[in-house]
Enzyme design. Sequence first.
Site, PDB file in Angstrom:
ATOM      1  CG  HIS A 194      -1.992   1.037   1.131  1.00 25.12           C
ATOM      2  ND1 HIS A 194      -1.742   2.360   1.395  1.00 25.12           N
ATOM      3  CD2 HIS A 194      -3.286   0.962   0.750  1.00 25.12           C
ATOM      4  CE1 HIS A 194      -2.852   3.051   1.192  1.00 25.12           C
ATOM      5  NE2 HIS A 194      -3.805   2.230   0.805  1.00 25.12           N
TER       6      HIS A 194
ATOM      7  CB  SER B 279     -11.583   9.569  -3.356  1.00 22.86           C
ATOM      8  OG  SER B 279     -10.581  10.180  -2.567  1.00 22.86           O
TER       9      SER B 279
ATOM     10  N   GLY C 156     -11.107   2.938   1.099  1.00 20.57           N
ATOM     11  CA  GLY C 156     -10.657   3.365   2.423  1.00 20.57           C
ATOM     12  C   GLY C 156     -11.796   3.984   3.210  1.00 20.57           C
TER      13      GLY C 156
HETATM   14  P1  13P Z   1      -9.728   6.287   0.337  1.00 20.32           P
HETATM   15  O1  13P Z   1     -10.856   5.490  -0.231  1.00 20.32           O
HETATM   16  O2  13P Z   1      -9.975   6.792   1.720  1.00 20.32           O
HETATM   17  O3  13P Z   1      -9.273   7.360  -0.616  1.00 20.32           O
HETATM   18  O4  13P Z   1      -8.491   5.279   0.497  1.00 20.32           O
HETATM   19  C1  13P Z   1      -8.137   4.489  -0.571  1.00 20.32           C
HETATM   20  C2  13P Z   1      -7.129   3.494  -0.123  1.00 20.32           C
HETATM   21  O5  13P Z   1      -6.006   3.824   0.171  1.00 20.32           O
HETATM   22  C3  13P Z   1      -7.562   2.100  -0.008  1.00 20.32           C
HETATM   23  O6  13P Z   1      -6.476   1.267   0.210  1.00 20.32           O
END
Ligand code: 13P
Length: 256
Positions: free
Chosen positions: A99, A217, A238
């Site tokens: 990640h 997002s 996320g």
């Molecule tokens: P967000 O959906 O909060 O932008 O995070 C994405 C993410 O890093 C998933 O691993």
Amino acid sequence: MNRKYRKTIIAGNWKMNKTPAETKKMFEELKVACGKQKWCDVVLCVPFVDIPAAVRASRDAKIAVAAQNMHYEEKGAFTGEVSAEMLKELGVKFVVIGHSERREYYGETDKTVNLKVKKALEVGLRPIICVGETLEQREFDVTAEHITMQVKIALAGVPAEKMRKIVFAYEPIWAIGTGKTATAEQAEEVCGLIRAVIRAKYGARTARAVTIQYGGSMNPKNAAELLSKPDVDGGLIGGASLKTEDFAAVINAANQ
Ligand code: 13P
């Protein structure tokens, strides 16, 4: 999505959120909110300490449990680390590898990603390999070169017969936690590129069977459009995976 050739997988990445008690609660809520997921698999990537509660609660919820990281060595003097074998024994099915937050804050490199991918496969965990460019790389127009390098190094030494276990997540760093989503066209372009890199190495049959997610997002408002693209086979979510209502809405978007 292309349901003929590969599974759509919606995965929530909780990052450093939720206690074991909160984990149990959210799994129970999801069971009610989601019903039967006919067209997609659901995965939740939870903090290490939440894994036992998640595995227990997942049994009748049809949700697979993932870890967010692992070490590539089997055992030894690595204070604070967790091995693939330990995760496997707990009933974990997937593990997020590389990640961008781990690469940025904890010094993970393409090389360590490759070592972790091979170890996960050896033990029987399915890696969710994260790749993605920074805003600067996008502006310098080197996204394709950067992603190609990340994918090639991640897969070095991975045999063709293991490729069905691999999931990729394209997560443009500039879209993570910023509310700025890649357009469906941008997501499709890079997910298609990842598949092309796999195709060049392993052939068309293998490449078309690999699930490639988009992350950054993703939310109930934009999920359907992103998922309508043929090479976007799901999401790594996320912020929107922390609320039952939002995560269930994304799952439902993948089930239409
Ligand atoms: P967000 O959906 O909060 O932008 O995070 C994405 C993410 O890093 C998933 O691993």
